[in-house]
Scaffold this motif. Structure first.
Motif, PDB file in Angstrom:
ATOM      1  N   ASN A 175      -1.222  23.483   9.318  1.00  0.00           N
ATOM      2  CA  ASN A 175      -2.485  23.244   8.486  1.00  0.00           C
ATOM      3  C   ASN A 175      -3.832  23.890   8.806  1.00  0.00           C
ATOM      4  OD1 ASN A 175      -1.543  20.757   6.666  1.00  0.00           O
ATOM      5  ND2 ASN A 175      -1.078  20.018   8.785  1.00  0.00           N
ATOM      6  N   ALA A 176      -4.264  24.496   7.718  1.00  0.00           N
ATOM      7  CA  ALA A 176      -5.514  25.209   7.817  1.00  0.00           C
ATOM      8  C   ALA A 176      -6.587  24.874   8.790  1.00  0.00           C
ATOM      9  CB  ALA A 176      -5.896  25.718   6.573  1.00  0.00           C
ATOM     10  N   ARG A 177      -7.362  23.602   8.322  1.00  0.00           N
ATOM     11  CA  ARG A 177      -8.334  23.152   8.789  1.00  0.00           C
ATOM     12  C   ARG A 177      -8.241  22.712  10.382  1.00  0.00           C
ATOM     13  NH1 ARG A 177     -12.608  19.366   7.630  1.00  0.00           N
ATOM     14  NH2 ARG A 177     -14.077  19.694   9.159  1.00  0.00           N
ATOM     15  N   PRO A 178      -7.076  22.142  10.742  1.00  0.00           N
ATOM     16  CA  PRO A 178      -6.777  21.908  12.189  1.00  0.00           C
ATOM     17  C   PRO A 178      -6.790  23.091  13.110  1.00  0.00           C
ATOM     18  CG  PRO A 178      -5.463  20.560  10.750  1.00  0.00           C
ATOM     19  CD  PRO A 178      -6.030  21.595   9.938  1.00  0.00           C
ATOM     20  N   LYS A 179      -6.191  24.300  12.642  1.00  0.00           N
ATOM     21  CA  LYS A 179      -6.128  25.416  13.038  1.00  0.00           C
ATOM     22  C   LYS A 179      -7.396  26.067  13.282  1.00  0.00           C
ATOM     23  CE  LYS A 179      -1.642  27.199  11.842  1.00  0.00           C
ATOM     24  NZ  LYS A 179      -0.741  28.326  11.235  1.00  0.00           N
ATOM     25  N   GLN A 180      -8.053  25.985  12.458  1.00  0.00           N
ATOM     26  CA  GLN A 180      -9.798  26.441  12.231  1.00  0.00           C
ATOM     27  C   GLN A 180     -10.357  25.721  13.461  1.00  0.00           C
ATOM     28  OE1 GLN A 180     -11.602  26.182   8.671  1.00  0.00           O
ATOM     29  NE2 GLN A 180     -10.410  27.683   7.689  1.00  0.00           N
ATOM     30  N   THR A 181     -10.140  24.401  13.629  1.00  0.00           N
ATOM     31  CA  THR A 181     -10.829  23.653  14.691  1.00  0.00           C
ATOM     32  C   THR A 181     -10.302  23.858  16.002  1.00  0.00           C
ATOM     33  OG1 THR A 181     -10.904  21.767  12.960  1.00  0.00           O
ATOM     34  CG2 THR A 181     -11.043  21.020  15.460  1.00  0.00           C
ATOM     35  N   MET A 182      -9.249  24.310  16.266  1.00  0.00           N
ATOM     36  CA  MET A 182      -8.684  24.645  17.507  1.00  0.00           C
ATOM     37  C   MET A 182      -9.273  25.774  17.895  1.00  0.00           C
ATOM     38  SD  MET A 182      -6.385  22.872  19.060  1.00  0.00           S
ATOM     39  CE  MET A 182      -5.374  24.225  20.047  1.00  0.00           C
ATOM     40  N   MET A 183      -9.279  26.843  17.135  1.00  0.00           N
ATOM     41  CA  MET A 183     -10.050  28.162  17.488  1.00  0.00           C
ATOM     42  C   MET A 183     -11.505  27.986  17.833  1.00  0.00           C
ATOM     43  SD  MET A 183      -8.487  30.585  14.444  1.00  0.00           S
ATOM     44  CE  MET A 183      -9.608  31.881  14.786  1.00  0.00           C
ATOM     45  N   MET A 184     -12.032  27.142  17.158  1.00  0.00           N
ATOM     46  CA  MET A 184     -13.531  27.008  17.284  1.00  0.00           C
ATOM     47  C   MET A 184     -13.516  26.081  18.704  1.00  0.00           C
ATOM     48  SD  MET A 184     -16.513  24.764  15.195  1.00  0.00           S
ATOM     49  CE  MET A 184     -15.692  23.113  15.295  1.00  0.00           C
ATOM     50  N   SER A 185     -12.681  25.171  19.068  1.00  0.00           N
ATOM     51  CA  SER A 185     -12.780  24.518  20.431  1.00  0.00           C
ATOM     52  C   SER A 185     -12.456  25.649  21.492  1.00  0.00           C
ATOM     53  CB  SER A 185     -11.512  23.336  20.443  1.00  0.00           C
ATOM     54  OG  SER A 185     -10.242  23.764  20.429  1.00  0.00           O
ATOM     55  N   PHE A 186     -11.793  26.547  21.529  1.00  0.00           N
ATOM     56  CA  PHE A 186     -11.536  27.505  22.267  1.00  0.00           C
ATOM     57  C   PHE A 186     -12.905  28.431  22.567  1.00  0.00           C
ATOM     58  CE2 PHE A 186     -10.529  31.896  23.484  1.00  0.00           C
ATOM     59  CZ  PHE A 186      -9.662  31.684  24.401  1.00  0.00           C
ATOM     60  N   LEU A 187     -13.630  28.556  21.743  1.00  0.00           N
ATOM     61  CA  LEU A 187     -14.874  28.991  21.758  1.00  0.00           C
ATOM     62  C   LEU A 187     -15.860  28.353  22.828  1.00  0.00           C
ATOM     63  CD1 LEU A 187     -15.715  30.336  18.470  1.00  0.00           C
ATOM     64  CD2 LEU A 187     -14.633  31.718  20.085  1.00  0.00           C
ATOM     65  N   PHE A 188     -15.785  27.015  23.104  1.00  0.00           N
ATOM     66  CA  PHE A 188     -16.522  26.291  23.753  1.00  0.00           C
ATOM     67  C   PHE A 188     -16.308  26.633  25.188  1.00  0.00           C
ATOM     68  CE2 PHE A 188     -17.279  23.716  20.281  1.00  0.00           C
ATOM     69  CZ  PHE A 188     -18.033  22.963  20.469  1.00  0.00           C
ATOM     70  N   LEU A 189     -15.090  27.387  25.623  1.00  0.00           N
ATOM     71  CA  LEU A 189     -14.794  27.766  26.980  1.00  0.00           C
ATOM     72  C   LEU A 189     -15.903  28.915  27.608  1.00  0.00           C
ATOM     73  CD1 LEU A 189     -10.886  28.223  26.952  1.00  0.00           C
ATOM     74  CD2 LEU A 189     -12.161  26.565  28.414  1.00  0.00           C
ATOM     75  N   PHE A 190     -16.344  29.519  26.632  1.00  0.00           N
ATOM     76  CA  PHE A 190     -17.594  30.472  26.821  1.00  0.00           C
ATOM     77  C   PHE A 190     -19.057  29.928  26.993  1.00  0.00           C
ATOM     78  CE2 PHE A 190     -13.811  32.468  24.921  1.00  0.00           C
ATOM     79  CZ  PHE A 190     -13.749  33.309  25.752  1.00  0.00           C
ATOM     80  N   TYR A 191     -19.032  28.703  26.733  1.00  0.00           N
ATOM     81  CA  TYR A 191     -20.527  28.060  26.307  1.00  0.00           C
ATOM     82  C   TYR A 191     -21.361  28.265  27.681  1.00  0.00           C
ATOM     83  CZ  TYR A 191     -23.906  24.765  24.577  1.00  0.00           C
ATOM     84  OH  TYR A 191     -25.209  24.187  24.104  1.00  0.00           O
TER      85      TYR A 191
END
Length: 490
Positions: free
Chosen positions: A271-287
């Motif tokens: 599904n599209a929305r969970p995939k987007q959320t997964m991508m966004m959560s990956f960006l937190f690694l660079f926080y």
């Protein structure tokens, strides 16, 4: 006709079952727009003097033109992740005598009143006024300002194409990466010719025709793109997709919670929305790079604890906060099965814990900043597993907003599943780790703060069964209210 479209959309919004929730969100968005708009106006008013102080020997308008490309790159990035594209229920309009062109022009016209377009206006209008006050030629300043406005609108319609067409997205991404690579290896820098181009727009005001022609071209491309898919049979026909079968048999080792874990993995994968959320959560690694690379924050250990918690808590913060809204489309069926509610919640907990563990492994390069920083990240990971996960599950019991799994909206700006109560529930996630670290740090030392933060997570793991039992009671109490809320369709 345009007036009738606006009237119909207002009535649809006002009469919807989610009106109060939507109104609250609109108020928050308006307040945010006022805040950031005010910052842009303030910055624009002093931009001339900032440029003059930064590079005294260069004319401020030349300095701004040499670096304005960074603003537009930032605008493209922020639009892609946050700009909500206009939508309209066009199916009823397809069977009545209204010209398709009129509807499409209205849809594209709605993009012109986006806040992101006004943000450039708020920034560069005060700057232009200062230029006029300083005696710069009025024709040149007005021509340059008009060019900036037209380029902003070009970016607006370009973003529409990037969001709607994968081909345009990948071409744009490839070009940007190529330019960044060429600059990084000192092969070629595009900054100088771009700066010369913007200086030319100021020195020769008649060149404003170039961004104007580009705007017309992009508008027509968008118009044709929308029109090609504006057919009734395309809107109502069901598209059959081949579903890829994935072997998830190794999840069986988790016993009775395995079916729930498999269901969540398939939900994210398909599904599209969970995939987007997964991508966004990956960006937190660079926080952490925002904090650990700045000397300013070395004297603010509480903020470092805050950042450390975020590094491993991306999935928990993004995906976890929408439990059980992810299952809203089939929640009634799920609750009618002869399965323990406890197993459902436990599966969500294990999913979040696994994501935190994976994030912690991926965060090992932060050892570069020292063992103290990495120890803080490890303590933050334990806190996320032992306490934040349970706070997140508890917040989900109070969230009765459904989520459409395949919505086209952006993960950052999508308000489906949003509940103002979540803002209050989220406060302990941010304040608690800072307090658990800072108080022992202030009373004893840095290492003690890390140990207390880590032990709080360990305590949560030890009392896992107790926390899950209490949270289960909350879910059970509101079970039928949640089912009723998810049954409502926007």
């Amino acid at each position: 006709m345009i007036k009738q479209f606006i009237s119909h959309e207002w009535k649809q919004f006002k009469r919807a079952s989610y009106f109060q929730k939507g109104l609250v969100i609109k108020i928050f968005l308006i307040l945010g727009a006022i805040y950031f708009g005010g910052i842009a106006i303030f910055l624009g008013a002093f931009l001339f003097f900032i440029a003059k102080k930064a590079i005294p020997d260069v004319d401020p308008i030349v300095t701004i033109n040499n670096f304005i490309i960074y603003w537009f790159l930032f605008e493209i990035l922020i639009r892609y992740f946050m700009q909500q594209l206009p939508v309209m229920n066009v199916k009823p309009l397809m069977v009545i005598p209204i010209k398709r062109n009129t509807v499409i022009h209205y849809l594209l016209g709605k993009t012109a009143i986006s806040f992101f377009n006004f943000l450039s206006l708020f920034l560069f209008l005060p700057f232009s006024v200062v230029l006029l006050y300083k005696g710069y030629p009025a024709v040149n300043v007005l021509g340059w300002f008009l060019s900036i406005v037209l380029i902003t609108l070009c970016i607006n319609f370009f973003n529409f194409l990037v969001n709607k067409s994968n081909t345009v997205f990948y071409i744009t991404l490839t070009l940007l990466l190529a330019l960044i690579g060429l600059k990084y290896f000192d092969i070629y820098s595009a900054l100088e010719p771009i700066g010369l181009a913007f200086n030319a727009l100021y020195n020769q005001p008649y060149l404003v025709v170039i961004p104007l022609v580009l705007l017309v071209l992009l508008y027509n491309l968008n118009f044709k793109y929308v029109k090609n898919g504006f057919y009734l049979d395309d809107a109502v026909s069901k598209k059959i997709k081949a579903v890829e079968a994935t072997d998830l048999s190794w999840f069986n080792r988790f016993g009775s919670i395995a079916p729930f874990l498999k269901n969540d993995i398939k939900l994210i994968w398909r599904n599209a929305r969970p995939k987007q959320t997964m991508m966004m959560s990956f960006l937190f690694l660079f926080y952490g790079l925002l904090f650990y690379t700045q000397d300013t924050y070395k004297d603010m250990p509480a903020l470092l604890a805050f950042a450390s918690m975020f590094i491993t808590g991306g999935f928990l913060m993004t995906f976890g906060q929408l439990v059980p809204s992810w299952d809203s489309e089939y929640y009634k069926m799920l609750m009618s099965q002869n399965i323990p509610y406890r197993k459902y919640l436990e599966s969500k907990w294990y999913l979040m814990v696994t994501a935190v563990a994976i994030s912690f492994v991926l965060s090992t390069p932060y050892i570069y900043f020292g063992w103290k920083i990495f120890g803080m990240i490890a303590a933050g990971a334990l806190f996320n597993i032992g306490l934040n996960s349970f706070i997140t599950l508890f917040g989900g019991a109070l969230n009765r907003m459904p989520v459409e799994l395949n919505t086209k909206a952006k993960a950052f700006s999508n308000t489906q599943g949003f509940n103002p109560t979540q803002l209050l529930i989220s406060l302990p996630k941010f304040i608690l780790p800072m307090g658990l670290f800072y108080i022992p740090y202030k009373l004893v030392n840095f290492e003690t703060g890390i140990i207390v933060l880590a032990l709080s997570g360990v305590a949560g793991i030890v009392f896992k069964n107790f926390f899950l039992s209490q949270i289960e009671k909350v879910y059970q109490k509101g079970k039928y209210k949640t089912i009723a809320a998810y049954s409502e369709k926007k």
